[in-house]
Design a protein around this motif. Sequence first.
Motif, short mmCIF file in Angstrom:
data_model
loop_
_atom_site.label_atom_id
_atom_site.label_comp_id
_atom_site.label_asym_id
_atom_site.label_seq_id
_atom_site.Cartn_x
_atom_site.Cartn_y
_atom_site.Cartn_z
N ASP A 381 0.82 -1.21 0.00
CA ASP A 381 0.00 0.00 0.00
C ASP A 381 0.86 1.27 0.00
O ASP A 381 0.54 2.26 -0.67
CB ASP A 381 -0.93 0.01 1.21
N SER A 382 1.96 1.21 0.73
CA SER A 382 2.85 2.38 0.81
C SER A 382 3.51 2.69 -0.53
O SER A 382 3.86 3.84 -0.79
CB SER A 382 3.94 2.15 1.87
N LEU A 383 3.65 1.66 -1.36
CA LEU A 383 4.35 1.83 -2.63
C LEU A 383 3.41 1.72 -3.83
O LEU A 383 3.87 1.54 -4.97
CB LEU A 383 5.45 0.78 -2.75
N LYS A 384 2.11 1.85 -3.60
CA LYS A 384 1.14 1.61 -4.67
C LYS A 384 1.26 2.59 -5.83
O LYS A 384 0.84 2.29 -6.95
CB LYS A 384 -0.28 1.61 -4.11
N ASN A 385 1.82 3.78 -5.57
CA ASN A 385 1.99 4.76 -6.64
C ASN A 385 3.38 4.72 -7.26
O ASN A 385 3.75 5.62 -8.02
CB ASN A 385 1.70 6.17 -6.11
N LYS A 386 4.15 3.72 -6.91
CA LYS A 386 5.49 3.56 -7.44
C LYS A 386 5.52 2.35 -8.39
O LYS A 386 4.60 1.53 -8.40
CB LYS A 386 6.50 3.34 -6.31
N ASP A 387 6.57 2.27 -9.17
CA ASP A 387 6.71 1.15 -10.12
C ASP A 387 7.24 -0.08 -9.41
O ASP A 387 8.35 -0.56 -9.67
CB ASP A 387 7.64 1.56 -11.26
N VAL A 388 6.44 -0.60 -8.50
CA VAL A 388 6.81 -1.79 -7.73
C VAL A 388 5.66 -2.79 -7.77
O VAL A 388 4.51 -2.42 -7.53
CB VAL A 388 7.14 -1.44 -6.27
N THR A 389 5.96 -4.03 -8.09
CA THR A 389 4.97 -5.10 -8.11
C THR A 389 5.33 -6.17 -7.10
O THR A 389 6.50 -6.52 -6.96
CB THR A 389 4.89 -5.74 -9.51
N PHE A 390 4.32 -6.68 -6.40
CA PHE A 390 4.51 -7.76 -5.44
C PHE A 390 3.93 -9.04 -6.03
O PHE A 390 2.76 -9.08 -6.43
CB PHE A 390 3.83 -7.44 -4.12
N LEU A 391 4.76 -10.08 -6.10
CA LEU A 391 4.31 -11.38 -6.57
C LEU A 391 4.42 -12.39 -5.44
O LEU A 391 5.35 -12.32 -4.63
CB LEU A 391 5.14 -11.86 -7.76
N TYR A 392 3.48 -13.35 -5.40
CA TYR A 392 3.45 -14.36 -4.35
C TYR A 392 3.44 -15.74 -5.01
O TYR A 392 2.47 -16.10 -5.69
CB TYR A 392 2.23 -14.17 -3.46
N ILE A 393 4.51 -16.48 -4.83
CA ILE A 393 4.64 -17.78 -5.48
C ILE A 393 4.71 -18.86 -4.40
O ILE A 393 5.62 -18.85 -3.55
CB ILE A 393 5.89 -17.83 -6.38
N SER A 394 3.77 -19.77 -4.44
CA SER A 394 3.63 -20.76 -3.38
C SER A 394 4.34 -22.07 -3.72
O SER A 394 4.41 -22.49 -4.88
CB SER A 394 2.15 -21.05 -3.14
N LEU A 395 4.85 -22.71 -2.66
CA LEU A 395 5.47 -24.03 -2.77
C LEU A 395 4.51 -25.13 -2.33
O LEU A 395 4.91 -26.29 -2.17
CB LEU A 395 6.74 -24.10 -1.92
N ASP A 396 3.25 -24.80 -2.14
CA ASP A 396 2.26 -25.80 -1.72
C ASP A 396 2.20 -26.96 -2.72
O ASP A 396 2.25 -26.76 -3.93
CB ASP A 396 0.87 -25.16 -1.64
N ARG A 397 2.08 -28.16 -2.18
CA ARG A 397 1.89 -29.33 -3.04
C ARG A 397 0.40 -29.58 -3.30
O ARG A 397 0.05 -30.23 -4.29
CB ARG A 397 2.53 -30.56 -2.40
N ASN A 398 -0.43 -29.08 -2.41
CA ASN A 398 -1.87 -29.24 -2.55
C ASN A 398 -2.46 -27.94 -3.09
O ASN A 398 -2.43 -26.91 -2.42
CB ASN A 398 -2.49 -29.60 -1.19
N LYS A 399 -2.99 -28.00 -4.28
CA LYS A 399 -3.51 -26.80 -4.94
C LYS A 399 -4.66 -26.17 -4.16
O LYS A 399 -4.76 -24.94 -4.03
CB LYS A 399 -3.96 -27.15 -6.36
N ASP A 400 -5.54 -27.01 -3.60
CA ASP A 400 -6.69 -26.48 -2.85
C ASP A 400 -6.23 -25.73 -1.60
O ASP A 400 -6.82 -24.69 -1.25
CB ASP A 400 -7.63 -27.62 -2.46
N SER A 401 -5.20 -26.24 -0.93
CA SER A 401 -4.68 -25.55 0.25
C SER A 401 -4.15 -24.18 -0.13
O SER A 401 -4.34 -23.19 0.60
CB SER A 401 -3.57 -26.38 0.89
#
Length: 469
Positions: A381-401
């Motif tokens: 939120d603090s950087l929402k007006n800046k050229d910064v993107t947040f990505l979240y990549i999961s290592l979960d083995r169970n897709k539903d989880s």
Amino acid sequence: MRITYLIFFLGSCLSFQFTAGQSTIIIDNLSDNKFFGFFYGNEFNDLESSIKLRQKDLFGGYLSRYSIATDVPLVVVFTNGSAMNGSPVLLYPGDTCEVHDDGSGGYSFRNRINRNGDFEILDKMEQEYGFVLPGNLGLILSSRLDIMYIVDRVRSAYINRKMFIKNFEKAHLISNEYRIATEKLIHQKYAISLLFPFYLPQDSLGYNFENLPTEYYTILNDGIEGVFDDSQLHLNSYQLVLWNYCKFLSINSLNTSIEFVTMFQNATQHFSGKSREFLMFLVLKKYTGKGLPDFQQNAETFLREYPESDYREYLLRLIPNDLTNEMLKLANERLIAFNGTDITWKQIIDRNKGKVVYIDFWASWCKPCLQEMPYSASLRDSLKNKDVTFLYISLDRNKDSWIRASSKLNFDYSQHFLFKSESELKNLFALQAIPKYLIIDKEGNIYSPDAPRPSDPRLYNTLLKLSVE
């Protein structure tokens, strides 16, 4: 030989310096038509030269005064352009060294506090018995080389240099500080020269180190006695002792596929203090860019053990170059998007081209990962007006989880992805432990493979700085 020395001395010319509170001043008082240059090694085992330090005056001419920011003593080697001539001088922070013609094609050095003997001792030693180069450079290591003959020459040179210091001290004003420092320097040079089997080039048949005479090992062990001293770490001669002694310890793995791993293990297990920290860094530095399978894991071992290391930022600048190239090779690897479709790594990166990308590697079962998520939301939120993107990549083995946990976070689902079970990217980023974070800059290069957590106050400034560059 001088060119040979430059390669042997450092092996790399990447420039990076500590921020220092003091300076060493060098003043060129030579005639305009005389070539002038110098070089020295910094704390990172890199070469610095007068060419890099040259500054222009207001009229476009070059100044005759050079300022070296340093908090540690330096051995500066002056050269007149000849491949065979070099004049070494030990300079301390705060010293001012005036360089003059000596009337015979060389240099003379003057110290403004009337301790000219301090500035002359290494140069005079170089002229008499050699100092800058180990006396055995130029040889080829082969089964025909008489190892003990070379060792005898090395020992003789060491004895002559020690005697030279005693005689020089009788005829010149030299401070006790410089005498002690010079004695340590020639001990380091002696140790380097004794380690010649581990840096001389080998002939086409190679060399079997099992052929080294037993007497050689006895003399080497005596020669290195007392040489290891953290207070000497700023000197390249000491750095070379560490490097080549580590090669000696790794003798059975040299020129094999396990050379890097063995060198790093020996640096870790057989050294201590700041010398250990530096040598672990140097091994990583020397082997970066070679695509070695254990490189990333060992680099992260160093970064975990020494989170406040003076070498940390330097190392983080090296590792991404290696990692970026490997990452580009995996551009077509597929991940799973939140909507269930496949998406390639290249597509993910291309979507965010021109932006700073902060990647959060996490999993639904990882409590520390989840504890960081509120900080991540606040930072985003603090950087929402800046050229910064947040990505979240999961290592979960169970897709539903993964889907259930992601839904609770109330983040932008288009930024959520899941690794497939067999992922080369997961191996590349060494995700044996999470949470882990990575930063990619606007040009698509990995800036930091081990970035601070969202709760770390340093992260905001890092991302903000990268976003405006």
